[in-house]
Structures are given as structure tokens and as C-alpha cells.
Scaffold this active site. Structure first.
Site: not given
Lengths: 259, 259
Positions: B224-225, B179
């Protein structure tokens, strides 16, 4: 060699159980090594202990309440803890389908005889979620299993050392508590398992300091595979913070030491 | 109110840049808030700093070598760090496509003016991956971005406090470093983003104490991805430990404070 060491550990544990059974102290939560692996421990996971390991040292159970817990955290803990006892015949308390899992900060390094890690590393190793001693600083949580429903609930208070986006819990910390809760359920259901897949959908941020519930439930078991679903919600269940699925695979202990 | 506070922060930062530009110190890596959000910082992310924040205090850069790093960790760090400088005209060193990202243990709490966290929590908050001061105990890592290839590499040494299965890295710790690296790349590419999905496939355990490489690369951007792929390999690349995909979504800063 490793298998023999672990077998010896299990055998010693089984021999120790009769003497320990009457003490009614919880079995240490051994990550990725559940009670059923030890002969004779299947039926009363929550009421039998092994001394740690085979000495008079009693490790701290991190899942018990401490002063850092907020009133909300304590209320949820008490709610689920009370479910762990049921009224039986003659008003006598009996063990219900709910089990509180104790939680320690060490895994069973001794089983390997230090074959795979240096002694320095072995002595320092701590469970990731319990690696900070300061109460309230990081992961404060207690897990409860429902053995009938094959489900688990975790009450989780997110400390300030778990920050990711400003003021909110790190995505990795959320994945960590999900892995921990789904893993505990899988270990209960399947014995020695490892995480094969973790698929996490983050729906809304979790503010630092908040108390959330982590719900896990068995979806299906196929051969060596255990599929678990998981949701992280606000403490009243009204807000969904995170959804996840997890896949665990039963392994032999040797799998952990393949290098 | 919050947006105004953040705008004020960015404005103050932009005003401070000219005076700071000549100092050639790296910009603090602000999780989920990248340089391009600050007017005038787009083109030289790696060579501009803000003092922290607007004071003489210089925070520790956790991504610099320390005595706990193994020779293998140091060798890999030096390899990628050397890529960050290229020979230009007349033998003069120039900034190449590679950028080393500094790494601190705090996010920009000041931007919120303490509106969303109690002052106690705010003062104690630390980035999850940098919450332990002891060198070598937990996450030791340094991240490098390749701005041309839109990719990132992280050299990561797994400390003993990250244990999951006995002797091995916790699945949550692996998800955390994934992450972190995919997030850093997304922040570089998209500005303020949050993790929307993390899908991690664990192929083989990572022993505590080992050094691994985390590779992240942009797959595609849609509106937006931002879709990122990621692999965790042994230090020589011969063994695949973990594969993952991550989806990040660009957000407004207000998203982080919706309660």
C-alpha cells in the site's frame, strides 16, 4: 549594503527602546529576526515594542482572540495566557517563564530598503500563515513559549480554507503550522535562523474546524544547528495527529538575499 | 453509510460518463480521489469530465494561464503543455504520455452527504493551495504528469502572500507545493492515498515572485506504500532549492472520516 541596512535598522530600534519601554506593548513577532538581535532587547522580549516600523501605525495582533474562535480554542488560549503571569512578592503580578508571542502579517521588508523585491511585491507581501483577513477562515493560532523548558505550545484552530483530503486539513497546512511553531522556538533560542529540514509523520487526519495543540521542544543545539521535536495532538492530548522533527540553522541576514 | 454514499457517487459518475465523453473536457482534479476509482474512467483520465457535480456549473480551472503569470511562467507552461499532444498517423494530434492536470478549489464534499462537517464549514471549504481568488497573489501552478515515466512536473510561480523569511517563500508553502505535486502523482498511481511522511531538505531560499520547477518521480511501490522523490529547482534547472521524499499510503475512503 544589505548588512549595513539591517545594522542601521537594529541601531535605530535600540535607540527607540527607552522611549517605548514604558508602554508595555509586546514586541512584534518578526519572523526569523528575534529580539535578541537588537541590542538591549534580550531580557524583556515580551514587554517591549517597536512602533511599526518607527511610525504611529499599530498592526493587528492576529494571535488575540476573535469571535471566530470556538469555546474550546478560547479555553486553551486562556489557560496558557494565564500561565504568562505569576504571582510575585506582595501579590504583584510578575512575568513567568511563559511568554505569549504576538503575531503579525508582515515581516521586516523595510530592512532591505526594497533592494531584493520590486516595490509592488514588497507592498503586497504577507506572512503565509496570516495572509487571509477573514477571521476563522484559515490559520487561527496563538503561540506560547516556555523560556525555562525551551519549549513552545500553539493552540491552533483549522479553518475551512485549509482543506486537503475531503473534510480534513491539507498536509501542507500541517507542515506549515509545524514550521511556524518550531521556527518561533528556534528564533527565540538562536536568533536569525532558517529551516534546513522538516520531517513530518502524519498519523491521523485533522478534521477542518477542529482545535489542536502543537507542542515543540528543543532536542539539542550543536554549533549553528538547532534540533526541535514537535507533536500535534487533539486538544485534550489523547490523540496524536502528527509527529515531526525540524532542523534550523543559524544564518547571517545576507543568506536570505543570496540570489 | 459513508462508503455507501461514495459508492453511490461513483456509480452515478460512471453512468454519466457516456453522455459526457464526447465533450472532451478535462476531468476535474479531485484531490485524493482519482479517475481510476470511477469504473470506466481508467484509460482516458484527461479527456473525460463529470459536470460539477452533476449540474451545469463549470468551476474555474486554476491551472490555466492568467494575466498574473510572468513570461517565464507562461513559457514553461507552454513547453509542457505542448508535450501533452503528439503527432499521430496522418498528422493527427494524439494524446501523448504527458497529461496536464486541471486544478479546482473544491474537493468532493458531496460524497459525504455533509455527515462529517457542518454545512457552514462544508460550504466554505476550499483547497488550501487554491483558497485565494486574486490572481498571482499566492500559489500559481500547473501540474503535468508523465504516465510512462511515472513522474510529474509542476511549474510554480510564488506569489507575495506566501512570505516566510523576509522576501522569501515560507518553508510551509514549499512543503505545501511538494505535498501537492507528489500527492497528485501518488493519486494517479495508487488511487485514494494520504500523506504518511514528508521529509523536506531546504537547500536555498526561494525569492517571492520567482518561478520554479517541482519535479516528482516514483521511487518504488510496496503493497500500500508509494515512495516519491521530489526536487524544487530554478526554472532553468541550474539551482537546487529543495529536495524531498514523500511517502503515501493507499487508504479506504472511510479512513478520512475516522474521528
Amino acid at each position: 549594503m544589505l548588512r549595513r541596512a539591517v545594522s542601521a535598522f537594529c541601531y535605530a530600534a535600540a535607540r527607540a527602546i527607552p522611549a517605548l519601554r514604558q508602554r508595555n506593548i509586546a514586541l512584534p513577532q518578526l519572523p526569523f529576526l528575534r529580539a535578541s538581535l537588537i541590542p538591549g532587547l534580550n531580557s524583556d522580549y515580551q514587554s517591549v515594542t517597536l512602533s511599526w516600523p518607527f511610525s504611529s501605525f499599530r498592526p493587528r495582533d492576529y494571535s488575540l482572540p476573535n469571535p471566530s474562535w470556538s469555546p474550546q480554542m478560547l479555553r486553551l488560549y486562556n489557560y496558557y495566557n494565564n500561565l504568562c503571569e505569576q504571582d510575585g512578592e506582595g501579590g504583584k503580578k510578575e512575568i513567568g517563564p511563559w511568554i505569549r508571542l504576538p503575531s503579525y502579517n508582515r515581516t521586516v521588508k523595510y530592512a532591505t530598503g526594497g533592494q531584493c523585491l520590486s516595490k509592488v511585491l514588497q507592498a503586497k507581501a504577507r506572512l503565509f500563515t496570516r495572509n487571509i483577513e477573514e477571521e476563522g477562515a484559515a490559520f487561527e493560532y496563538a503561540m506560547f513559549l516556555n523560556t525555562e523548558e525551551k519549549a513552545a505550545v500553539c493552540v491552533f484552530q483549522a479553518g475551512p480554507l485549509l482543506e486537503g483530503p475531503v473534510g480534513n486539513l491539507h498536509g501542507g497546512a500541517i507542515a506549515t503550522i509545524i514550521d511556524t511553531v518550531t521556527g518561533a522556538l528556534s528564533i527565540y533560542l538562536g536568533g536569525l535562523v532558517v529551516t534546513a529540514n522538516l520531517n513530518v509523520n502524519y498519523r491521523s487526519p485533522i478534521p477542518l474546524g477542529s482545535v489542536v495543540l502543537v507542542h515543540a521542544a528543543l532536542e539539542k543545539m550543536e554549533d549553528r544547528k538547532i534540533y526541535i521535536s514537535c507533536q500535534v495532538t487533539s486538544s485534550d492530548g489523547s490523540k496524536l495527529h502528527t509527529e515531526a522533527t525540524a532542523l534550523f540553522v543559524k544564518v547571517n541576514v545576507g543568506h536570505l538575499f543570496e540570489r
